[in-house]
Design a protein around this motif. Structure first.
Motif, PDB file in Angstrom:
ATOM      1  N   UNK A  45      -1.401  26.584   7.359  1.00 42.10           N
ATOM      2  CA  UNK A  45      -1.678  26.714   5.938  1.00 42.10           C
ATOM      3  C   UNK A  45      -2.297  25.426   5.403  1.00 42.10           C
ATOM      4  N   UNK A  46      -2.998  25.610   4.376  1.00 43.73           N
ATOM      5  CA  UNK A  46      -3.635  24.487   3.714  1.00 43.73           C
ATOM      6  C   UNK A  46      -2.592  23.665   2.952  1.00 43.73           C
ATOM      7  N   UNK A  47      -2.740  22.353   2.943  1.00 41.34           N
ATOM      8  CA  UNK A  47      -1.807  21.467   2.239  1.00 41.34           C
ATOM      9  C   UNK A  47      -1.732  21.814   0.762  1.00 41.34           C
ATOM     10  N   UNK A  48      -2.836  22.195   0.167  1.00 38.93           N
ATOM     11  CA  UNK A  48      -2.868  22.521  -1.269  1.00 38.93           C
ATOM     12  C   UNK A  48      -2.031  23.766  -1.566  1.00 38.93           C
ATOM     13  N   UNK A  49      -2.099  24.770  -0.714  1.00 37.49           N
ATOM     14  CA  UNK A  49      -1.330  26.003  -0.929  1.00 37.49           C
ATOM     15  C   UNK A  49       0.162  25.714  -0.809  1.00 37.49           C
ATOM     16  N   UNK A  50       0.560  24.939   0.187  1.00 40.67           N
ATOM     17  CA  UNK A  50       1.977  24.577   0.354  1.00 40.67           C
ATOM     18  C   UNK A  50       2.468  23.799  -0.861  1.00 40.67           C
ATOM     19  N   UNK A  51       1.652  22.887  -1.341  1.00 40.51           N
ATOM     20  CA  UNK A  51       2.023  22.090  -2.515  1.00 40.51           C
ATOM     21  C   UNK A  51       2.208  22.971  -3.746  1.00 40.51           C
ATOM     22  N   UNK A  52       1.313  23.934  -3.963  1.00 38.62           N
ATOM     23  CA  UNK A  52       1.432  24.840  -5.108  1.00 38.62           C
ATOM     24  C   UNK A  52       2.669  25.722  -4.991  1.00 38.62           C
TER      25      UNK A  52
END
Length: 70
Positions: A1-8
């Motif tokens: 997964x993309x770091x941005x998606x995990x962060x959101x």
């Protein structure tokens, strides 16, 4: 997964948990407004009022509106 998606996902998860914590006291007051005094202070607490959808469900509201000039 993309770091941005995990962060959101983590941010929204924290916001949802915080919202539940903030809403719970108001929900608890609303639920207990339909309880009798004995049921409010019962251990363990009950999340379903003892008079829910039964005669006398609104007795607490009648007492407040008739006796306390609200």
């Amino acid at each position: 997964m993309n770091y941005r998606i995990i962060r959101e996902i983590m941010i929204y998860g924290i916001l949802i948990i915080f919202a539940i914590i903030m809403i719970f006291p108001f929900l608890w007051m609303f639920i207990n407004s339909f309880n009798t005094e004995q049921n409010i202070f019962r251990i363990p607490p009950s999340f379903i009022p003892d008079k829910f959808f039964k005669p006398g469900m609104f007795d607490n509201y009648q007492i407040v509106l008739s006796q306390y000039h609200f």
